[in-house]
Design a protein around this motif. Structure first.
Motif, PDB file in Angstrom:
ATOM      1  N   ASP A   3       0.833  -1.195   0.000  1.00  0.00           N
ATOM      2  CA  ASP A   3       0.000   0.000   0.000  1.00  0.00           C
ATOM      3  C   ASP A   3       0.874   1.253   0.000  1.00  0.00           C
ATOM      4  OD1 ASP A   3      -2.399  -1.344   0.009  1.00  0.00           O
ATOM      5  OD2 ASP A   3      -2.603  -1.332   2.193  1.00  0.00           O
ATOM      6  N   THR A   4       0.586   2.148  -0.907  1.00  0.00           N
ATOM      7  CA  THR A   4       1.243   3.451  -0.949  1.00  0.00           C
ATOM      8  C   THR A   4       0.169   4.528  -1.047  1.00  0.00           C
ATOM      9  OG1 THR A   4       1.436   3.438  -3.376  1.00  0.00           O
ATOM     10  CG2 THR A   4       3.271   2.494  -2.118  1.00  0.00           C
ATOM     11  N   TYR A   5       0.539   5.757  -0.684  1.00  0.00           N
ATOM     12  CA  TYR A   5      -0.412   6.864  -0.672  1.00  0.00           C
ATOM     13  C   TYR A   5       0.193   8.051  -1.406  1.00  0.00           C
ATOM     14  CZ  TYR A   5      -1.706   3.889   3.246  1.00  0.00           C
ATOM     15  OH  TYR A   5      -2.014   2.800   4.020  1.00  0.00           O
ATOM     16  N   ASN A   6      -0.602   8.675  -2.260  1.00  0.00           N
ATOM     17  CA  ASN A   6      -0.083   9.813  -3.011  1.00  0.00           C
ATOM     18  C   ASN A   6      -0.834  11.113  -2.724  1.00  0.00           C
ATOM     19  OD1 ASN A   6      -2.457   9.400  -4.504  1.00  0.00           O
ATOM     20  ND2 ASN A   6      -1.373   8.244  -6.101  1.00  0.00           N
ATOM     21  N   ARG A   7      -1.680  11.116  -1.701  1.00  0.00           N
ATOM     22  CA  ARG A   7      -2.307  12.361  -1.245  1.00  0.00           C
ATOM     23  C   ARG A   7      -2.877  12.109   0.134  1.00  0.00           C
ATOM     24  NH1 ARG A   7      -2.240  17.176  -0.410  1.00  0.00           N
ATOM     25  NH2 ARG A   7      -3.434  18.755  -1.514  1.00  0.00           N
ATOM     26  N   GLY A   8      -2.855  13.132   0.986  1.00  0.00           N
ATOM     27  CA  GLY A   8      -3.383  12.979   2.323  1.00  0.00           C
ATOM     28  C   GLY A   8      -3.879  14.298   2.890  1.00  0.00           C
ATOM     29  N   PHE A   9      -5.006  14.234   3.602  1.00  0.00           N
ATOM     30  CA  PHE A   9      -5.570  15.407   4.268  1.00  0.00           C
ATOM     31  C   PHE A   9      -5.794  15.075   5.740  1.00  0.00           C
ATOM     32  CE2 PHE A   9      -6.967  15.938  -0.140  1.00  0.00           C
ATOM     33  CZ  PHE A   9      -6.595  17.254  -0.386  1.00  0.00           C
ATOM     34  N   GLU A  10      -5.859  16.097   6.561  1.00  0.00           N
ATOM     35  CA  GLU A  10      -6.127  15.929   7.985  1.00  0.00           C
ATOM     36  C   GLU A  10      -7.260  16.867   8.386  1.00  0.00           C
ATOM     37  OE1 GLU A  10      -3.684  17.296  11.705  1.00  0.00           O
ATOM     38  OE2 GLU A  10      -2.835  15.385  11.020  1.00  0.00           O
ATOM     39  N   PHE A  11      -8.450  16.313   8.589  1.00  0.00           N
ATOM     40  CA  PHE A  11      -9.599  17.089   9.031  1.00  0.00           C
ATOM     41  C   PHE A  11     -10.702  16.103   9.434  1.00  0.00           C
ATOM     42  CE2 PHE A  11      -9.978  16.568   4.470  1.00  0.00           C
ATOM     43  CZ  PHE A  11     -11.297  16.193   4.270  1.00  0.00           C
ATOM     44  N   GLY A  12     -11.841  16.608   9.862  1.00  0.00           N
ATOM     45  CA  GLY A  12     -12.955  15.754  10.228  1.00  0.00           C
ATOM     46  C   GLY A  12     -13.992  15.706   9.124  1.00  0.00           C
ATOM     47  N   ASN A  13     -14.407  14.476   8.723  1.00  0.00           N
ATOM     48  CA  ASN A  13     -15.420  14.358   7.675  1.00  0.00           C
ATOM     49  C   ASN A  13     -16.406  13.231   7.959  1.00  0.00           C
ATOM     50  OD1 ASN A  13     -16.396  15.513   5.245  1.00  0.00           O
ATOM     51  ND2 ASN A  13     -15.613  13.766   4.079  1.00  0.00           N
ATOM     52  N   ASN A  14     -16.338  12.657   9.157  1.00  0.00           N
ATOM     53  CA  ASN A  14     -17.180  11.498   9.468  1.00  0.00           C
ATOM     54  C   ASN A  14     -18.138  11.847  10.609  1.00  0.00           C
ATOM     55  OD1 ASN A  14     -18.346   9.027   9.935  1.00  0.00           O
ATOM     56  ND2 ASN A  14     -16.407   7.910  10.091  1.00  0.00           N
ATOM     57  N   PRO A  15     -19.435  11.986  10.326  1.00  0.00           N
ATOM     58  CA  PRO A  15     -20.381  12.336  11.395  1.00  0.00           C
ATOM     59  C   PRO A  15     -20.530  11.234  12.435  1.00  0.00           C
ATOM     60  CG  PRO A  15     -21.555  11.768   9.383  1.00  0.00           C
ATOM     61  CD  PRO A  15     -20.107  11.833   9.021  1.00  0.00           C
ATOM     62  N   VAL A  16     -20.233  10.000  12.059  1.00  0.00           N
ATOM     63  CA  VAL A  16     -20.378   8.889  12.994  1.00  0.00           C
ATOM     64  C   VAL A  16     -19.451   9.055  14.192  1.00  0.00           C
ATOM     65  CG1 VAL A  16     -20.157   6.382  13.263  1.00  0.00           C
ATOM     66  CG2 VAL A  16     -21.174   7.333  11.181  1.00  0.00           C
ATOM     67  N   ASN A  17     -18.241   9.571  13.969  1.00  0.00           N
ATOM     68  CA  ASN A  17     -17.329   9.808  15.094  1.00  0.00           C
ATOM     69  C   ASN A  17     -17.272  11.284  15.469  1.00  0.00           C
ATOM     70  OD1 ASN A  17     -15.733  11.014  13.176  1.00  0.00           O
ATOM     71  ND2 ASN A  17     -14.119   9.466  13.190  1.00  0.00           N
ATOM     72  N   GLU A  18     -18.387  11.977  15.235  1.00  0.00           N
ATOM     73  CA  GLU A  18     -18.567  13.381  15.618  1.00  0.00           C
ATOM     74  C   GLU A  18     -17.532  14.291  14.948  1.00  0.00           C
ATOM     75  OE1 GLU A  18     -18.605  13.489  19.877  1.00  0.00           O
ATOM     76  OE2 GLU A  18     -20.552  12.490  20.002  1.00  0.00           O
ATOM     77  N   TYR A  19     -17.207  13.966  13.731  1.00  0.00           N
ATOM     78  CA  TYR A  19     -16.294  14.763  12.912  1.00  0.00           C
ATOM     79  C   TYR A  19     -14.934  14.947  13.588  1.00  0.00           C
ATOM     80  CZ  TYR A  19     -20.184  15.761   9.784  1.00  0.00           C
ATOM     81  OH  TYR A  19     -21.227  15.633   8.892  1.00  0.00           O
ATOM     82  N   ALA A  20     -14.466  13.923  14.249  1.00  0.00           N
ATOM     83  CA  ALA A  20     -13.135  13.977  14.853  1.00  0.00           C
ATOM     84  C   ALA A  20     -12.082  14.093  13.756  1.00  0.00           C
ATOM     85  CB  ALA A  20     -12.895  12.717  15.689  1.00  0.00           C
ATOM     86  N   THR A  21     -11.078  14.877  14.024  1.00  0.00           N
ATOM     87  CA  THR A  21     -10.005  15.064  13.049  1.00  0.00           C
ATOM     88  C   THR A  21      -9.215  13.775  12.870  1.00  0.00           C
ATOM     89  OG1 THR A  21      -9.785  17.412  13.583  1.00  0.00           O
ATOM     90  CG2 THR A  21      -7.891  16.342  12.546  1.00  0.00           C
ATOM     91  N   GLN A  22      -8.978  13.403  11.642  1.00  0.00           N
ATOM     92  CA  GLN A  22      -8.162  12.237  11.344  1.00  0.00           C
ATOM     93  C   GLN A  22      -7.521  12.413   9.969  1.00  0.00           C
ATOM     94  OE1 GLN A  22     -11.742   9.366  11.007  1.00  0.00           O
ATOM     95  NE2 GLN A  22     -10.274   8.511   9.536  1.00  0.00           N
ATOM     96  N   THR A  23      -6.645  11.501   9.617  1.00  0.00           N
ATOM     97  CA  THR A  23      -5.966  11.547   8.328  1.00  0.00           C
ATOM     98  C   THR A  23      -6.727  10.710   7.312  1.00  0.00           C
ATOM     99  OG1 THR A  23      -3.804  11.838   9.367  1.00  0.00           O
ATOM    100  CG2 THR A  23      -3.828  11.045   7.092  1.00  0.00           C
ATOM    101  N   TYR A  24      -6.984  11.299   6.162  1.00  0.00           N
ATOM    102  CA  TYR A  24      -7.603  10.589   5.041  1.00  0.00           C
ATOM    103  C   TYR A  24      -6.597  10.538   3.894  1.00  0.00           C
ATOM    104  CZ  TYR A  24     -12.006  11.245   7.550  1.00  0.00           C
ATOM    105  OH  TYR A  24     -13.002  11.229   8.500  1.00  0.00           O
ATOM    106  N   VAL A  25      -6.507   9.383   3.242  1.00  0.00           N
ATOM    107  CA  VAL A  25      -5.476   9.192   2.228  1.00  0.00           C
ATOM    108  C   VAL A  25      -6.076   8.726   0.910  1.00  0.00           C
ATOM    109  CG1 VAL A  25      -3.676   8.669   3.926  1.00  0.00           C
ATOM    110  CG2 VAL A  25      -5.046   6.805   2.957  1.00  0.00           C
ATOM    111  N   GLN A  26      -5.351   9.042  -0.150  1.00  0.00           N
ATOM    112  CA  GLN A  26      -5.641   8.493  -1.470  1.00  0.00           C
ATOM    113  C   GLN A  26      -4.560   7.474  -1.796  1.00  0.00           C
ATOM    114  OE1 GLN A  26      -6.297  11.262  -4.676  1.00  0.00           O
ATOM    115  NE2 GLN A  26      -5.755   9.782  -6.256  1.00  0.00           N
TER     116      GLN A  26
END
Length: 698
Positions: free
Chosen positions: A660-683
């Motif tokens: 697995d490799t990743y070529n883009r990543g963001f850090e913010f909250g986008n999941n209402p299930v976990n109350e929009y807690a900040t986390q890393t999302y990757v492509q």
């Protein structure tokens, strides 16, 4: 500059100089053409990588990002269907949304400036790819702060020729291309090519029941016409037609390759480009060249912002979208870009000086359709660049040459949008190069150079727009104080050694470099709940320094080793994010401490060859505005090729261990299930892919 790196390079120069011959006419000459003149890469006083059509075919590389891991200190990001944003020595853009962008790494294809249009970098019928590291301030100006990628497709020939490629592979992929050339009359020739590449891509969409929402569908046609009209007048015409209709469905809440987006995005480019070069050689003092080009590109970049579905009939798949805090939105950016360039150049007959005048205009219309905007957002950005440049080579002795270059460039940009905002930027920038080359022996050259590059200032169109956005209206004053940003300048010092051993089995290039980024331009993000806005700001400075080694070694008549190693240290100085985080002292984004590639080619017979290679890079930060990182990665590639007189078969695999490799990543909250807690999302990057290709050349 780090003294230990210089001592290492000097020691290599001494080792390569042993038992040198007086005559080096039998040395294989790898020629680069992207600088002011064609010359051997061993004689170029700059750090550069070159990939031939043979190397491209061995990897079955269809697009530039499938090749870049082989180059020292070169990285890339996607944030789209392709890795079309390139970073050299840790410097380069990572995305584009509302803001007009000024590229840090330029791209020239057949003399046409595609900087900022990385989707155009398809490789069929491309003779070679050249990557220049460090500022190319004299040659390319404002588009080449950190480096330049130069691609040249095959030239027409007077003798008839034909090239055919057919390929198929995993993920329902296939590609087909044909190129043909012929002469007409005694002094004119033409070459035309057409290529199509299709793939389902590497994502599955469980909600839509599809596996092609991140699919690839690309076409490119190229025409080249060369004609010697008179004894002293030659003309060269180029036409490009591109149609890219790729999907974009890359991010998920669980960071998997299975999406549940109900409105996947698009990554499209439809462009036509033409260039005309007229070269006159009838003057005694210099050859005169007039180059004209025009490019018209329609671009679409869109995505499902919530990444989920909102279908009550699918409660399990759409859990996040149906959550009481859930939302549904899409974002779409349609651009119409029109470029026109003109260059008048004078090259001395002796090849020791060149001077020229360069003009470029760019007009970009943007239509943004965003769920949370009250109506469509429209803007226009018009820019003009006018540059005067010159370079002279002075032979101090039969072994020593001084290269001096200077470029003065004026940039003017005007921005307007439907909110009645009108902003302008005006910058006069100066760049250049001074290099001292010393030919130790015919097979070994050392050089030291100081160069200065620049990147124009710009306008934070998204920040201005967000000042009127309800979700971020409380930050209006902040955005209005960041309407524009200033130019960045890059000072680069290098010491390099390039040589070949006396027995011609070892070919080596080593460069130690130190770069100082003055008024460094950095991308930052301002977030408020699920609303966010990107903007550029100027930090105080930055440092990037390291080492680059590339070479080839013939271990035996049948076994050849090649590889590259990039070592990089980087640092940010004097930069605070919009959230008040002090990033001073931290490494810059997209700047892994090491990158490597090692390849072995074994010729089992004259017709059958096996290639095995490893490539890897250290962990690195995705962004300057947060501290999430891409992990280190090590990838295994291999191919088995059979080549007869006119046809060949190539069985290939990339990322054979499916890492697995990743070529883009963001850090913010986008999941209402976990109350929009900040986390890393990757492509995700490319998984294990394999296939077979057939080629025929006559």
């Amino acid at each position: 500059m780090n003294a230990r790196l210089c001592l290492l390079a000097t020691a290599v120069a001494q080792s390569l100089s042993f038992s040198a011959f007086a005559d080096d006419s039998d040395i294989e000459r790898i020629i680069v053409t992207g600088d002011f003149k064609s010359e051997s890469i061993q004689e170029l006083s700059a750090s550069a990588s070159l990939f031939s059509d043979t190397e491209i075919a061995s990897r079955d590389a269809k697009y530039l990002d499938e090749l870049l891991n082989q180059a020292a200190n070169v990285n890339f990001t996607a944030g789209a269907s392709r890795g079309r944003f390139v970073q050299v020595r840790g410097i380069g853009l990572r995305s584009q949304f509302v803001d007009p962008i000024n590229p840090s790494v330029g791209m020239i294809i057949d003399g046409i400036n595609y900087s900022g249009l990385g989707g155009a970098a398809m490789l069929f019928d491309v003779d070679q790819v050249e990557i220049y590291r460090g500022p190319q301030g004299t040659r390319f100006g404002a588009d080449a702060l950190a480096g330049m990628i130069h691609m040249e497709s095959a030239d027409p020939t007077l003798e008839p020729s034909l090239k055919v490629k057919l390929g198929m592979g995993t993920y329902n992929s296939w590609d087909a291309g044909v190129a043909a050339a012929t002469g007409f009359g005694e002094k004119s020739s033409v070459r035309a090519s057409f290529y199509q590449n299709k793939s389902d891509g590497y994502m599955k969409n469980a909600y839509l029941g599809r596996d092609d929402t991140q699919g690839i569908d690309e076409q490119v046609a190229r025409i080249k016409l060369h004609s010697q009209l008179t004894e002293h007048w030659r003309t060269e015409f180029v036409a490009h037609f591109m149609d890219i209709d790729n999907g974009y469905d890359a991010f998920t809440l669980d960071n998997s390759r299975t999406s549940v987006a109900d409105q996947p995005g698009k990554d499209e480019q439809e462009s036509n480009a033409f260039s005309l070069s007229n070269i006159f050689t009838g003057f005694d003092f210099a050859d005169v060249e007039l180059n004209l080009s025009t490019l018209d590109a329609d671009l679409l970049y869109s995505y499902d912002e919530d990444w989920v579905c909102n279908d009550p009939d699918q409660p399990a798949l759409c859990k996040a979208g149906l959550h009481p805090w859930g939302y549904s939105s899409t974002d779409s950016y349609q651009r119409d870009r029109q470029d026109n360039t003109a260059e008048l150049r004078f090259d001395s007959k002796g090849g020791n000086w060149v001077t020229g005048l360069y003009y470029q205009s760019r007009d970009v219309d943007l239509l943004r359709q965003y769920t949370w905007n009250d109506g469509d957002f429209k803007s226009n950005y018009e820019s003009e660049n006018l540059a005067l440049y010159g370079q002279i080579e002075t032979h101090i002795s039969d072994k020593t040459r001084l290269v001096t270059g200077l470029r003065v460039e004026r940039n003017e940009g005007d921005y307007s949008d439907i909110y009645g905002v009108n902003e302008s930027v005006e910058d006069t920038m100066v760049g250049g190069k001074v290099a001292l080359e010393y030919q130790v022996v015919p097979r070994t050259m050392i050089y030291t150079s100081v160069s200065r590059g620049y990147k124009a200032g710009g306008i934070n169109a998204e920040a201005i727009a967000k000042a009127n956005d309800e979700g971020l209206s409380q930050d209006a004053e902040f955005f209005l104080n960041h309407r524009t940003f200033d130019p960045e300048y890059l000072w680069n010092a290098e010491f390099g050694v390039k040589g070949k051993s006396a027995d011609q089995r070892l070919n080596l290039r080593i460069t130690a470099f130190y770069m100082y980024r003055d008024n460094i331009q950095l991308k930052a993000w301002k977030t408020e709940g699920q609303q966010f806005a990107g903007y550029f700001d100027n930090g105080s400075s930055g440092e990037n320094y390291g080492l680059e080694i590339e070479g080839e070694y013939a271990l035996s008549p049948r076994l050849t080793l090649s590889g590259s190693l990039g070592l990089l240290e980087s640092e940010i100085d004097g930069f605070f994010t919009a959230d008040g985080i002090d990033q001073s002292g931290r490494e810059q984004a997209q700047a892994p401490n090491y990158q490597y590639a090692v390849n072995a080619r074994f010729n089992i017979t004259d017709a059958l060859a096996v290639n095995v290679g490893m490539e890897g890079k250290d962990e690195y930060y995705f962004s300057d505005s947060h501290n999430s990182q891409a992990p280190s990665a090590n990838l295994l590639n291999a191919s088995i090729a059979y080549q007869a007189d006119y046809w060949g078969l190539n069985f290939w695999v990339r990322n054979a261990l499916d890492e697995d490799t990743y070529n883009r990543g963001f850090e913010f909250g986008n999941n209402p299930v976990n109350e929009y807690a900040t986390q890393t999302y990757v492509q995700y990057g490319e998984p294990r892919v394999a296939g077979v290709s057939f080629s025929y050349e006559l």
